[in-house]
Design a protein around this motif. Structure first.
Motif, PDB file in Angstrom:
ATOM      1  N   THR A   1      -3.965  -3.852  -5.319  1.00  0.00           N
ATOM      2  CA  THR A   1      -2.812  -4.563  -5.855  1.00  0.00           C
ATOM      3  C   THR A   1      -1.556  -3.924  -5.280  1.00  0.00           C
ATOM      4  O   THR A   1      -1.619  -2.849  -4.667  1.00  0.00           O
ATOM      5  CB  THR A   1      -2.772  -4.461  -7.389  1.00  0.00           C
ATOM      6  OG1 THR A   1      -2.579  -3.084  -7.743  1.00  0.00           O
ATOM      7  CG2 THR A   1      -4.051  -4.989  -8.020  1.00  0.00           C
ATOM      8  N   ARG A   2      -0.404  -4.525  -5.484  1.00  0.00           N
ATOM      9  CA  ARG A   2       0.845  -3.934  -4.972  1.00  0.00           C
ATOM     10  C   ARG A   2       1.142  -2.611  -5.688  1.00  0.00           C
ATOM     11  O   ARG A   2       1.726  -1.706  -5.125  1.00  0.00           O
ATOM     12  CB  ARG A   2       2.031  -4.875  -5.175  1.00  0.00           C
ATOM     13  CG  ARG A   2       1.947  -6.287  -4.617  1.00  0.00           C
ATOM     14  CD  ARG A   2       1.533  -6.376  -3.177  1.00  0.00           C
ATOM     15  NE  ARG A   2       1.817  -7.658  -2.562  1.00  0.00           N
ATOM     16  CZ  ARG A   2       0.928  -8.631  -2.425  1.00  0.00           C
ATOM     17  NH1 ARG A   2      -0.279  -8.513  -2.890  1.00  0.00           N
ATOM     18  NH2 ARG A   2       1.262  -9.743  -1.798  1.00  0.00           N
ATOM     19  N   GLN A   3       0.702  -2.496  -6.921  1.00  0.00           N
ATOM     20  CA  GLN A   3       0.946  -1.285  -7.701  1.00  0.00           C
ATOM     21  C   GLN A   3       0.144  -0.097  -7.162  1.00  0.00           C
ATOM     22  O   GLN A   3       0.630   1.034  -7.154  1.00  0.00           O
ATOM     23  CB  GLN A   3       0.584  -1.534  -9.170  1.00  0.00           C
ATOM     24  CG  GLN A   3       0.768  -0.315 -10.066  1.00  0.00           C
ATOM     25  CD  GLN A   3       2.207   0.127 -10.164  1.00  0.00           C
ATOM     26  OE1 GLN A   3       3.093  -0.675 -10.418  1.00  0.00           O
ATOM     27  NE2 GLN A   3       2.459   1.402  -9.934  1.00  0.00           N
ATOM     28  N   GLN A   4      -1.060  -0.328  -6.708  1.00  0.00           N
ATOM     29  CA  GLN A   4      -1.921   0.761  -6.268  1.00  0.00           C
ATOM     30  C   GLN A   4      -1.389   1.514  -5.043  1.00  0.00           C
ATOM     31  O   GLN A   4      -1.340   2.745  -5.071  1.00  0.00           O
ATOM     32  CB  GLN A   4      -3.341   0.248  -6.042  1.00  0.00           C
ATOM     33  CG  GLN A   4      -4.019  -0.101  -7.353  1.00  0.00           C
ATOM     34  CD  GLN A   4      -5.309  -0.846  -7.185  1.00  0.00           C
ATOM     35  OE1 GLN A   4      -5.449  -1.689  -6.287  1.00  0.00           O
ATOM     36  NE2 GLN A   4      -6.274  -0.565  -8.047  1.00  0.00           N
TER      37      GLN A   4
ATOM     38  N   ALA B   1       1.675   1.688  -4.171  1.00  0.00           N
ATOM     39  CA  ALA B   1       2.903   2.320  -4.658  1.00  0.00           C
ATOM     40  C   ALA B   1       2.575   3.625  -5.372  1.00  0.00           C
ATOM     41  O   ALA B   1       3.236   4.647  -5.137  1.00  0.00           O
ATOM     42  CB  ALA B   1       3.654   1.369  -5.586  1.00  0.00           C
ATOM     43  N   SER B   2       1.564   3.611  -6.194  1.00  0.00           N
ATOM     44  CA  SER B   2       1.163   4.825  -6.908  1.00  0.00           C
ATOM     45  C   SER B   2       0.620   5.882  -5.950  1.00  0.00           C
ATOM     46  O   SER B   2       0.898   7.073  -6.105  1.00  0.00           O
ATOM     47  CB  SER B   2       0.106   4.496  -7.956  1.00  0.00           C
ATOM     48  OG  SER B   2       0.625   3.649  -8.934  1.00  0.00           O
TER      49      SER B   2
ATOM     50  N   CYS C   1       8.177   2.989  -5.301  1.00  0.00           N
ATOM     51  CA  CYS C   1       8.218   1.945  -6.323  1.00  0.00           C
ATOM     52  C   CYS C   1       7.601   0.662  -5.737  1.00  0.00           C
ATOM     53  O   CYS C   1       7.513   0.488  -4.517  1.00  0.00           O
ATOM     54  CB  CYS C   1       9.643   1.696  -6.810  1.00  0.00           C
ATOM     55  SG  CYS C   1      10.767   1.069  -5.585  1.00  0.00           S
ATOM     56  N   VAL C   2       7.151  -0.224  -6.596  1.00  0.00           N
ATOM     57  CA  VAL C   2       6.466  -1.448  -6.191  1.00  0.00           C
ATOM     58  C   VAL C   2       7.365  -2.305  -5.295  1.00  0.00           C
ATOM     59  O   VAL C   2       6.903  -2.880  -4.307  1.00  0.00           O
ATOM     60  CB  VAL C   2       5.998  -2.243  -7.425  1.00  0.00           C
ATOM     61  CG1 VAL C   2       5.350  -3.556  -7.024  1.00  0.00           C
ATOM     62  CG2 VAL C   2       5.041  -1.419  -8.259  1.00  0.00           C
ATOM     63  N   GLU C   3       8.646  -2.365  -5.620  1.00  0.00           N
ATOM     64  CA  GLU C   3       9.571  -3.187  -4.829  1.00  0.00           C
ATOM     65  C   GLU C   3       9.641  -2.711  -3.385  1.00  0.00           C
ATOM     66  O   GLU C   3       9.702  -3.521  -2.454  1.00  0.00           O
ATOM     67  CB  GLU C   3      10.974  -3.159  -5.453  1.00  0.00           C
ATOM     68  CG  GLU C   3      11.052  -3.859  -6.792  1.00  0.00           C
ATOM     69  CD  GLU C   3      10.578  -2.988  -7.963  1.00  0.00           C
ATOM     70  OE1 GLU C   3      10.327  -1.775  -7.764  1.00  0.00           O
ATOM     71  OE2 GLU C   3      10.437  -3.527  -9.065  1.00  0.00           O
TER      72      GLU C   3
END
Length: 58
Positions: free
Chosen positions: A21-24, A26-27, A32-34
């Motif tokens: 996902t886009r969050q993964q 980023a983490s 940040c996700v953006e």
């Protein structure tokens, strides 16, 4: 993405769907996700990745 694709048999462009996902990412990178979304869109513009139906292909 190179590491994930290295375990995939087909090495042709856009043959591997990134299973994150886009969050993964980023983490994993501490961003940040953006920022990840902007970077992926820039990669698409530079023809590094392809986005189809909200899925990223590398």
């Amino acid at each position: 993405m190179d590491y994930l694709k290295s375990y995939h048999e087909d090495k042709s462009p856009y043959s591997f769907q990134i299973p994150l996902t886009r969050q993964q990412p980023a983490s994993l990178t501490g961003l940040c996700v953006e920022t990840v979304i902007r970077t992926i869109k820039q990669m698409e513009k530079n023809e590094i990745v392809k986005i189809e139906k909200r899925k990223i292909y590398y």
